[in-house]
Each structure stands twice: as structure tokens, then as C-alpha cells.
Write a protein that holds these residues in place. Structure first.
Motif, PDB file in Angstrom:
ATOM      1  N   THR A  57      29.251  28.753  53.330  1.00 61.24           N
ATOM      2  CA  THR A  57      30.445  29.548  53.055  1.00 61.24           C
ATOM      3  C   THR A  57      30.702  29.629  51.554  1.00 61.24           C
ATOM      4  N   TRP A  58      30.578  28.489  50.871  1.00 60.96           N
ATOM      5  CA  TRP A  58      30.845  28.464  49.434  1.00 60.96           C
ATOM      6  C   TRP A  58      29.708  29.066  48.610  1.00 60.96           C
ATOM      7  N   VAL A  59      28.543  29.252  49.201  1.00 63.09           N
ATOM      8  CA  VAL A  59      27.448  29.935  48.502  1.00 63.09           C
ATOM      9  C   VAL A  59      27.608  31.449  48.637  1.00 63.09           C
ATOM     10  N   ILE A  60      27.965  31.912  49.825  1.00 59.24           N
ATOM     11  CA  ILE A  60      27.990  33.346  50.120  1.00 59.24           C
ATOM     12  C   ILE A  60      29.258  34.051  49.650  1.00 59.24           C
ATOM     13  N   TRP A  61      30.427  33.534  50.012  1.00 59.81           N
ATOM     14  CA  TRP A  61      31.666  34.281  49.777  1.00 59.81           C
ATOM     15  C   TRP A  61      32.019  34.494  48.309  1.00 59.81           C
ATOM     16  N   PRO A  62      31.823  33.541  47.402  1.00 63.36           N
ATOM     17  CA  PRO A  62      32.104  33.856  45.993  1.00 63.36           C
ATOM     18  C   PRO A  62      31.225  34.991  45.447  1.00 63.36           C
ATOM     19  N   GLY A 118      43.105  50.266  35.783  1.00 69.25           N
ATOM     20  CA  GLY A 118      44.023  50.825  36.765  1.00 69.25           C
ATOM     21  C   GLY A 118      44.509  49.761  37.741  1.00 69.25           C
ATOM     22  N   ALA A 119      45.253  50.229  38.716  1.00 68.24           N
ATOM     23  CA  ALA A 119      45.809  49.319  39.728  1.00 68.24           C
ATOM     24  C   ALA A 119      44.741  48.959  40.754  1.00 68.24           C
ATOM     25  N   THR A 120      44.934  47.796  41.355  1.00 65.73           N
ATOM     26  CA  THR A 120      44.031  47.402  42.437  1.00 65.73           C
ATOM     27  C   THR A 120      44.367  48.220  43.680  1.00 65.73           C
ATOM     28  N   THR A 121      43.379  48.376  44.549  1.00 64.52           N
ATOM     29  CA  THR A 121      43.562  49.165  45.769  1.00 64.52           C
ATOM     30  C   THR A 121      43.624  48.242  46.985  1.00 64.52           C
ATOM     31  N   GLY A 122      43.961  48.823  48.114  1.00 60.74           N
ATOM     32  CA  GLY A 122      43.982  48.087  49.368  1.00 60.74           C
ATOM     33  C   GLY A 122      42.611  47.519  49.702  1.00 60.74           C
ATOM     34  N   PHE A 123      41.571  48.228  49.303  1.00 62.89           N
ATOM     35  CA  PHE A 123      40.198  47.767  49.526  1.00 62.89           C
ATOM     36  C   PHE A 123      39.997  46.374  48.926  1.00 62.89           C
ATOM     37  N   LEU A 124      40.441  46.188  47.680  1.00 62.62           N
ATOM     38  CA  LEU A 124      40.310  44.894  47.019  1.00 62.62           C
ATOM     39  C   LEU A 124      41.158  43.843  47.715  1.00 62.62           C
ATOM     40  N   TRP A 125      42.403  44.168  48.038  1.00 66.11           N
ATOM     41  CA  TRP A 125      43.317  43.191  48.637  1.00 66.11           C
ATOM     42  C   TRP A 125      42.875  42.756  50.028  1.00 66.11           C
ATOM     43  N   VAL A 126      42.422  43.690  50.834  1.00 60.52           N
ATOM     44  CA  VAL A 126      41.955  43.330  52.179  1.00 60.52           C
ATOM     45  C   VAL A 126      40.751  42.396  52.078  1.00 60.52           C
ATOM     46  N   HIS A 127      39.826  42.707  51.194  1.00 62.07           N
ATOM     47  CA  HIS A 127      38.653  41.860  51.043  1.00 62.07           C
ATOM     48  C   HIS A 127      39.010  40.523  50.397  1.00 62.07           C
ATOM     49  N   ALA A 128      39.962  40.513  49.481  1.00 61.31           N
ATOM     50  CA  ALA A 128      40.407  39.247  48.882  1.00 61.31           C
ATOM     51  C   ALA A 128      41.003  38.326  49.940  1.00 61.31           C
ATOM     52  N   LEU A 129      41.797  38.880  50.847  1.00 60.29           N
ATOM     53  CA  LEU A 129      42.359  38.069  51.935  1.00 60.29           C
ATOM     54  C   LEU A 129      41.268  37.572  52.872  1.00 60.29           C
ATOM     55  N   ILE A 136      38.134  36.997  52.090  1.00 67.62           N
ATOM     56  CA  ILE A 136      37.388  35.968  51.365  1.00 67.62           C
ATOM     57  C   ILE A 136      38.174  34.667  51.329  1.00 67.62           C
ATOM     58  N   ALA A 137      39.473  34.747  51.030  1.00 69.34           N
ATOM     59  CA  ALA A 137      40.308  33.537  50.975  1.00 69.34           C
ATOM     60  C   ALA A 137      40.352  32.837  52.327  1.00 69.34           C
ATOM     61  N   ALA A 138      40.529  33.606  53.397  1.00 70.10           N
ATOM     62  CA  ALA A 138      40.571  33.011  54.736  1.00 70.10           C
ATOM     63  C   ALA A 138      39.231  32.380  55.090  1.00 70.10           C
ATOM     64  N   SER A 139      38.142  33.038  54.756  1.00 74.54           N
ATOM     65  CA  SER A 139      36.812  32.506  55.058  1.00 74.54           C
ATOM     66  C   SER A 139      36.534  31.229  54.276  1.00 74.54           C
ATOM     67  N   LEU A 140      36.945  31.186  53.020  1.00 75.54           N
ATOM     68  CA  LEU A 140      36.760  29.970  52.234  1.00 75.54           C
ATOM     69  C   LEU A 140      37.612  28.822  52.774  1.00 75.54           C
ATOM     70  N   ALA A 141      38.826  29.140  53.235  1.00 75.25           N
ATOM     71  CA  ALA A 141      39.684  28.105  53.820  1.00 75.25           C
ATOM     72  C   ALA A 141      39.067  27.547  55.103  1.00 75.25           C
TER      73      ALA A 141
END
Length: 87
Positions: free
Chosen positions: A18-23, A44-55, A57-62
Motif C-alpha cells: 500500500t505504501w509503495v503504490i499509493w504515494p 488554478g484551483a483544484t478540481t473534484g478529480f483531485l479531491w476525490v482521488h486524494a480522499l 488515497i488517504a483512505a487506502s493509506l489508512a
């Protein structure tokens, strides 16, 4: 619940994987033009695409961290059981 050393090792492997792939995936999402309103990385501003994937990634790392910690705890407990003298 008692984990065998084999299952403990598997859980540790999942945590490491998980820590090798997700970062690496996070870097790819950051560098994707769809992550930015202007289409230029970092501008520019971040989009929903970035935020959805950030969430995601965060959930997967947790989850991966939790699974890895459980694997380490299982491995240590199995080692303690093996070191105990039998009656």
C-alpha cells in the motif's frame, strides 16, 4: 483472534505494498492536468478529480497502515507464543 505467522506476514506485505503504490499514484494524480482548473499542473484551483482521488488515497493509506500494524502485532504475538515453554 490468533493469527499465524503466514497470515501476519501477508498482512505486513499488504501494508508495505500500500505504501509503495499509493504515494506514486498520488504523484500521478497531482501531475494530471484534470486536477487543475486551468489544465496546467499547479496552476488554478483544484478540481473534484483531485479531491476525490486524494480522499481515495488517504483512505487506502489508512486501511493499509492498519492492516500492516495488525500484521506486525500478529507476528510478534506468534513469536511470543513460539518462545513460550510448552507444558
Amino acid at each position: 483472534m490468533v493469527l499465524s505467522r503466514g497470515w501476519s506476514l501477508f498482512l505486513i506485505g499488504v501494508g508495505v505494498w500500500t505504501w509503495v503504490i499509493w504515494p506514486r499514484f498520488a504523484v500521478a494524480i497531482w501531475n494530471d492536468p484534470r486536477s487543475w482548473s486551468t489544465g496546467t499542473v499547479g496552476e488554478g484551483a483544484t478540481t473534484g478529480f483531485l479531491w476525490v482521488h486524494a480522499l481515495l488515497i488517504a483512505a487506502s493509506l489508512a486501511v493499509g497502515t492498519t492492516v500492516g500494524v495488525l500484521g506486525v502485532r500478529g507476528w510478534r504475538a506468534a513469536r511470543r507464543r513460539a518462545d513460550r515453554p510448552s507444558a
